[in-house]
Enzyme design. Structure first.
Site, PDB file in Angstrom:
ATOM      1  N   THR A 227       0.802  -1.217   0.000  1.00 54.74           N
ATOM      2  CA  THR A 227       0.000   0.000   0.000  1.00 54.74           C
ATOM      3  C   THR A 227       0.836   1.268   0.000  1.00 54.74           C
ATOM      4  OG1 THR A 227      -1.682  -1.192   1.206  1.00 54.74           O
ATOM      5  CG2 THR A 227      -1.803   1.182   1.338  1.00 54.74           C
TER       6      THR A 227
ATOM      7  N   THR B 192       2.585  -4.725   4.330  1.00 53.41           N
ATOM      8  CA  THR B 192       2.693  -4.987   5.766  1.00 53.41           C
ATOM      9  C   THR B 192       2.524  -6.461   6.129  1.00 53.41           C
ATOM     10  OG1 THR B 192       0.359  -4.469   6.043  1.00 53.41           O
ATOM     11  CG2 THR B 192       1.930  -2.689   6.457  1.00 53.41           C
ATOM     12  N   ASP B 193       1.836  -7.210   5.285  1.00 55.17           N
ATOM     13  CA  ASP B 193       1.462  -8.583   5.673  1.00 55.17           C
ATOM     14  C   ASP B 193       2.659  -9.444   6.080  1.00 55.17           C
ATOM     15  OD1 ASP B 193      -1.071  -7.818   5.069  1.00 55.17           O
ATOM     16  OD2 ASP B 193      -1.432  -9.298   3.505  1.00 55.17           O
TER      17      ASP B 193
ATOM     18  N   LYS C 269       3.036  -8.272  12.921  1.00 54.12           N
ATOM     19  CA  LYS C 269       1.762  -7.605  12.608  1.00 54.12           C
ATOM     20  C   LYS C 269       0.683  -8.300  13.429  1.00 54.12           C
ATOM     21  CE  LYS C 269      -1.290  -6.333   8.807  1.00 54.12           C
ATOM     22  NZ  LYS C 269      -1.498  -6.226   7.366  1.00 54.12           N
TER      23      LYS C 269
HETATM   24  N1  GLU Z   1      -1.543  -7.318   1.482  1.00 50.81           N
HETATM   25  C1  GLU Z   1      -0.699  -6.417   0.808  1.00 50.81           C
HETATM   26  C2  GLU Z   1       0.738  -6.497   1.282  1.00 50.81           C
HETATM   27  O1  GLU Z   1       1.047  -6.852   2.383  1.00 50.81           O
HETATM   28  C3  GLU Z   1      -1.174  -4.982   0.786  1.00 50.81           C
HETATM   29  C4  GLU Z   1      -1.432  -4.384   2.135  1.00 50.81           C
HETATM   30  C5  GLU Z   1      -0.274  -3.603   2.670  1.00 50.81           C
HETATM   31  O2  GLU Z   1       0.518  -3.009   1.965  1.00 50.81           O
HETATM   32  O3  GLU Z   1      -0.153  -3.604   3.857  1.00 50.81           O
HETATM   33  O4  GLU Z   1       1.589  -6.201   0.503  1.00 50.81           O
END
Ligand code: GLU
Length: 438
Positions: free
Chosen positions: A102, A178-179, A256
Site C-alpha cells: 500500500t 505490511t502482511d 503484525k
Molecule cells: N496485502 C498487501 C501487502 O502486504 C497490501 C497491504 C499492505 O501493503 O499492507 O503487501
C-alpha cells in the site's frame, strides 16, 4: 480484443464517466461509473469501472453491448517526473527502495486508481517533509504484494540495500507491504552482516487516498530513523492509533498483530528500540542497540528453502511431518502449543524426522513468553527426540533463521548451536515483565 484497442475504437478515455450496457444471463444490465486505467489484473479484455458507490467492477468487453459517455474526463496536465531532486549538501543521503504494498502506491484522485508511485518528485509532492530530513532518492525494485514475497525477493532486497549503504547512503528505507514485513525484516537482520547504518522497513495500513492514511507519517518517521544512530534492521510504523508517534521495532522481534489498525505492529517479548515523534524527536527506549559505525556491510545470502513452519492444533495428523520428511525438507519449525508442545501421537514422526536428518525446532503459538519443554512430560519427550527449543523467538523469525542456518551447515550439532546463538536480537536472555502487550 485488448482493452486499449477497445477504448480507442469506442473513442473512450480513462476517467470518462460512462453508462455501460452489458449482457448478463441473456438480460441487459446497465452500470454507471468512471473508466479506470488498466492495471495488472484488468489487462487483457476487461473494462474496469469505478461505480458511484466507490467499488470497482470488471466487465468483460465481449459482454459489452453499448457504452454511452455521460461526462468526459477532465484533461490532465502532462507531468514529467524527474528521478532525483536537487541535492542539499548539508543533508544526508537516503534511498527508499520500493517493493510494493500500500505505501508504495499513489492514488489518482480523478479516477481513484492506485499506481505505484516511485520517483523522488512524486514522493516530494506526497510527503514533502522527508526532503527536509534527507536527500531522498528512490528505487523501485519490484512492485508486489508482500504475500507474494519469496526468499529470492529477500535476497534481492538485501543486495540492493548493501549496494546503497556501501556507496554513501546514511541509511536505507524499504517500502514494503505490511502482511509479511516481519519475515523480510527477520531475513534482512540475518543476511546483512557487519551492518553500520540503519535499515528501515516501512509500510502503511491504510492507503494514501484515505483521510486516515498512516502512509505519510510512517514515511516521515522512517526517514528520521534512517538518519539516526541506530544501525539495525528495524520496522517503523504507527505506535498508537492517533498520529502521535511511531515506533521503531527490532527486525527479529516484530509482528503484525492486527489486520487493520494503524498501530498493528508490536514488538513481541521485547521493547521497541525507539519512539519517533512527528516533530522529529527520537526517544530511544533502550540503550542496547547497535550504533552507527563506518563499516562495509556484506550480504550473507545462503538460504535453505526446504524449511517449513507447522502450526500444531488439536487433531493435527502426524502425516504432515511424514510428508515433509518424505519430500526432503531439511528443517521444520513447529509452532507448538503453550510451553512448546505437540501431541504425543506425533512424537514418533518427529523422532523419525530427526533420525533421518531433518532439523526440528520448537516455538510457541502463544507468541509471548519462552518455550520451556522441561515442565511437562510431552516437552521432555520432544527434547529427548532431539527437538531444538527456540527460547523466545517468534515462530516466523525461527523459520527464517533456520533457513539461513541450514544455508550454512546441515550438521545437526552446528545447527543447534547456531539456532541457539543470538545473531540479531532474536533471542533475549530473559523475558522482561514489561514486554507483554505494549
Ligand atoms: N496485502 C498487501 C501487502 O502486504 C497490501 C497491504 C499492505 O501493503 O499492507 O503487501
Amino acid at each position: 480484443m485488448e482493452i486499449k484497442k477497445f477504448l480507442e475504437e469506442k473513442n473512450l478515455n480513462i476517467g470518462d464517466y460512462v453508462e455501460v450496457t452489458k449482457i448478463e444471463d441473456g438480460d441487459l444490465v446497465k452500470y454507471k461509473g468512471i473508466i479506470m486505467p488498466p492495471y495488472e489484473l484488468s489487462e487483457g479484455d476487461t473494462l474496469v469501472l469505478k461505480l458511484d458507490n466507490g467499488y470497482n467492477i470488471g466487465i468483460s468487453i465481449e459482454k459489452i453491448k453499448d457504452v454511452r459517455v455521460i461526462e468526459r474526463a477532465k484533461a490532465k496536465p502532462e507531468v514529467h517526473f524527474k528521478a532525483e531532486l536537487e541535492k542539499k549538501e548539508e543533508l544526508p543521503d537516503v534511498t527508499i527502495i520500493g517493493t510494493g504494498g500500500t505505501i508504495a502506491s499513489r492514488i489518482d484522485y480523478e479516477t481513484g486508481a492506485v499506481y505505484p508511485a516511485f520517483t523522488a518528485e512524486e514522493l516530494a509532492k506526497a510527503v514533502p517533509e522527508i526532503f527536509e530530513i534527507a536527500n531522498v532518492k528512490t528505487k523501485l525494485l519490484f512492485n508486489i504484494f508482500s504475500e507474494d514475497m519469496k526468499p529470492k525477493h529477500w535476497i534481492k532486497i538485501a543486495h540492493e540495500v548493501a549496494k546503497h549503504l556501501n556507496s554513501g547512503d546514511e541509511g536505507v528505507i524499504i517500502a514494503h507491504g505490511t502482511d509479511t514485513m516481519g519475515y523480510t525484516s527477520a531475513a534482512l537482520s540475518f543476511m546483512l552482516r557487519n551492518l553500520g547504518k540503519p535499515v528501515i522497513l516501512v509500510g502503511a495500513q491504510r492507503s494514501s487516498d484515505r483521510p486516515s492514511s498512516d502512509a505519510a507519517m510512517n514515511l516521515i518517521c522512517a526517514t528520521r530513523m534512517a538518519v539516526s544512530e541506530a544501525a539495525e534492521v528495524m520496522v517503523v510504523m504507527h505506535g498508537e492509533t492517533g498520529d502521535t508517534y511511531c515506533l521503531a521495532h527490532r527486525g527479529t522481534k516484530v509482528r503484525k498483530m492486527h489486520t487493520s489498525r494503524r498501530d498493528a505492529f508490536r514488538s513481541i517479548n521485547d521493547i521497541p528500540i525507539a519512539k519517533i515523534f512527528p516533530d522529529g524527536r527520537i526517544e530511544f527506549l533502550r540503550k542496547d542497540f547497535r550504533k552507527r559505525k563506518n563499516s562495509e556491510v556484506w550480504v550473507d545470502d545462503k538460504l535453505e528453502e526446504k524449511v517449513a513452519l507447522v502450526k500444531i492444533y488439536p487433531g493435527i495428523s502426524s502425516e504432515i511431518i511424514d510428508f515433509l520428511v518424505d519430500r526432503g525438507y531439511r528443517g521444520i519449525v513447529i509452532e507448538g502449543t503453550g510451553l512448546g508442545h505437540a501431541p504425543n501421537d506425533m512424537i514418533p514422526s518427529i523422532q523419525r524426522a530427526i533420525e533421518e536428518g531433518t532439523i526440528v525446532c520448537m516455538t510457541s503459538q502463544c507468541l509471548y513468553g519462552r518455550v520451556n519443554m522441561n515442565v511437562y512430560a510431552t516437552g521432555r519427550r520432544l527434547l529427548k527426540a532431539g527437538v531444538i527449543p527456540c527460547e523466545d523467538m517468534l515462530p516466523e523469525t525461527a523459520y527464517v533463521k533456520l533457513m539461513w542456518v541450514l544455508g550454512h551447515t546441515q550438521d545437526p550439532n552446528e545447527v543447534r548451536e547456531m539456532m541457539l546463538r543470538n545473531y540479531a536480537g532474536e533471542i533475549t536472555p530473559y523475558t522482561r515483565f514489561d514486554t507483554y502487550l505494549i
